[in-house]
Scaffold this motif. Structure first.
Motif, mmCIF file in Angstrom:
data_model
loop_
_atom_site.group_PDB
_atom_site.id
_atom_site.type_symbol
_atom_site.label_atom_id
_atom_site.label_comp_id
_atom_site.label_asym_id
_atom_site.label_seq_id
_atom_site.Cartn_x
_atom_site.Cartn_y
_atom_site.Cartn_z
ATOM 1 N N ILE A 64 -0.691 36.580 68.834
ATOM 2 C CA ILE A 64 -0.764 37.945 69.344
ATOM 3 C C ILE A 64 -2.231 38.314 69.467
ATOM 4 O O ILE A 64 -2.976 38.256 68.489
ATOM 5 C CB ILE A 64 -0.027 38.936 68.413
ATOM 6 N N HIS A 65 -2.642 38.646 70.677
ATOM 7 C CA HIS A 65 -4.015 39.072 70.918
ATOM 8 C C HIS A 65 -4.105 40.574 70.659
ATOM 9 O O HIS A 65 -3.318 41.344 71.217
ATOM 10 C CB HIS A 65 -4.428 38.844 72.373
ATOM 11 N N TYR A 66 -5.059 40.973 69.847
ATOM 12 C CA TYR A 66 -5.428 42.381 69.732
ATOM 13 C C TYR A 66 -6.679 42.502 70.593
ATOM 14 O O TYR A 66 -7.700 41.889 70.306
ATOM 15 C CB TYR A 66 -5.692 42.781 68.282
ATOM 16 N N LEU A 71 -14.575 46.573 75.286
ATOM 17 C CA LEU A 71 -15.467 45.419 75.136
ATOM 18 C C LEU A 71 -15.350 44.469 76.332
ATOM 19 O O LEU A 71 -16.340 43.846 76.720
ATOM 20 C CB LEU A 71 -15.178 44.673 73.835
ATOM 21 N N ILE A 72 -14.159 44.363 76.918
ATOM 22 C CA ILE A 72 -14.012 43.543 78.125
ATOM 23 C C ILE A 72 -14.793 44.175 79.271
ATOM 24 O O ILE A 72 -15.508 43.494 80.003
ATOM 25 C CB ILE A 72 -12.529 43.364 78.516
ATOM 26 N N GLY A 80 -20.252 39.258 67.094
ATOM 27 C CA GLY A 80 -19.633 40.153 66.122
ATOM 28 C C GLY A 80 -18.656 41.145 66.718
ATOM 29 O O GLY A 80 -18.046 41.927 65.992
ATOM 30 N N LYS A 81 -18.503 41.104 68.051
ATOM 31 C CA LYS A 81 -17.577 42.017 68.738
ATOM 32 C C LYS A 81 -16.763 41.225 69.749
ATOM 33 O O LYS A 81 -16.915 41.395 70.965
ATOM 34 C CB LYS A 81 -18.340 43.146 69.431
ATOM 35 N N PRO A 82 -15.861 40.357 69.273
ATOM 36 C CA PRO A 82 -15.030 39.598 70.220
ATOM 37 C C PRO A 82 -14.124 40.553 70.996
ATOM 38 O O PRO A 82 -13.701 41.585 70.474
ATOM 39 C CB PRO A 82 -14.216 38.675 69.319
ATOM 40 N N GLU A 83 -13.871 40.218 72.242
ATOM 41 C CA GLU A 83 -13.012 41.061 73.081
ATOM 42 C C GLU A 83 -11.554 41.008 72.624
ATOM 43 O O GLU A 83 -10.795 41.948 72.854
ATOM 44 C CB GLU A 83 -13.145 40.639 74.542
ATOM 45 N N ALA A 84 -11.161 39.918 71.985
ATOM 46 C CA ALA A 84 -9.797 39.795 71.466
ATOM 47 C C ALA A 84 -9.833 39.111 70.102
ATOM 48 O O ALA A 84 -10.635 38.214 69.858
ATOM 49 C CB ALA A 84 -8.920 38.992 72.424
ATOM 50 N N VAL A 85 -8.955 39.576 69.233
ATOM 51 C CA VAL A 85 -8.766 38.994 67.905
ATOM 52 C C VAL A 85 -7.328 38.502 67.875
ATOM 53 O O VAL A 85 -6.410 39.240 68.249
ATOM 54 C CB VAL A 85 -9.024 40.037 66.801
ATOM 55 N N MET A 86 -7.129 37.249 67.456
ATOM 56 C CA MET A 86 -5.807 36.625 67.586
ATOM 57 C C MET A 86 -5.159 36.395 66.220
ATOM 58 O O MET A 86 -5.790 35.882 65.304
ATOM 59 C CB MET A 86 -5.955 35.309 68.354
ATOM 60 N N VAL A 100 -10.556 34.120 67.467
ATOM 61 C CA VAL A 100 -11.048 35.219 68.298
ATOM 62 C C VAL A 100 -11.245 34.672 69.707
ATOM 63 O O VAL A 100 -11.284 33.451 69.911
ATOM 64 C CB VAL A 100 -12.366 35.834 67.773
ATOM 65 N N GLU A 101 -11.358 35.585 70.647
ATOM 66 C CA GLU A 101 -11.608 35.192 72.029
ATOM 67 C C GLU A 101 -12.696 36.093 72.597
ATOM 68 O O GLU A 101 -12.649 37.314 72.456
ATOM 69 C CB GLU A 101 -10.337 35.322 72.872
#
Length: 163
Positions: A64-66, A71-72, A80-86, A100-101
């Motif tokens: 599940i991507h948060y 940020l995108i 330190g600020k990934p656009e998605a956290v999985m 992270v993505e």
């Protein structure tokens, strides 16, 4: 020196338990800088929102991507600020941080020398063409630290919860 090795053991044991190699400098940095996301409520407090669990047709999943849309849109790649956290959904309803993505529409893009993959439009996310880099910092991925799908991740707990 022995004391330092003893003190470092719990961290190495955690990495080994997760099956994540401590030999990848970028994954190590990502894990250290983004450790706060182990608690999914931190992700939501920072403006991330979930999208459905993503599975691969040949097995494995991304989880599940948060995603943080702001940020995108800013097109800045910040470790330190990934656009998605999985997260991988667990049978008890909890979420386990796995990766992270990083996502940008400007490219070709790289993070610490690792090139992003290109995804053209149209795509299943409804985004314009973009560049992305997954970093499997908390879950070992036999297909590679930066691969999209991970055969060691499943969406099964999500499916079971909706039946």
């Amino acid at each position: 020196m022995l004391a330092a090795a003893v003190i470092a053991q719990p961290s190495l044991a955690h990495d080994h338990a997760a099956g994540v190699s401590p030999d990848n400098p970028l994954a190590n940095k990502v894990r250290e800088i983004n450790a706060r996301f182990a608690d999914v409520s931190v992700a939501t407090a920072e403006g991330y929102a979930p999208i459905p669990c993503v599975s691969g047709v040949e097995g494995g999943a991304m989880g599940i991507h948060y995603v943080n849309g702001a940020l995108i849109e800013d097109d800045v790649v910040d470790i330190g600020k990934p656009e998605a956290v999985m997260y991988e959904p667990q049978a008890d309803g909890s979420m386990q941080l796995v990766a992270v993505e990083y996502i940008t529409t400007k490219g070709p893009a790289n993070l610490d020398g690792h090139l992003f993959s290109f995804t053209n439009a149209p795509n299943r996310y409804g985004l314009p063409p973009f560049y992305e880099l997954h970093v499997w910092a908390w879950r070992a991925n036999p297909t590679g630290t930066f691969a999209d799908m991970n055969p060691n991740v499943s969406c099964d707990a999500t499916v079971a919860a909706t039946n």
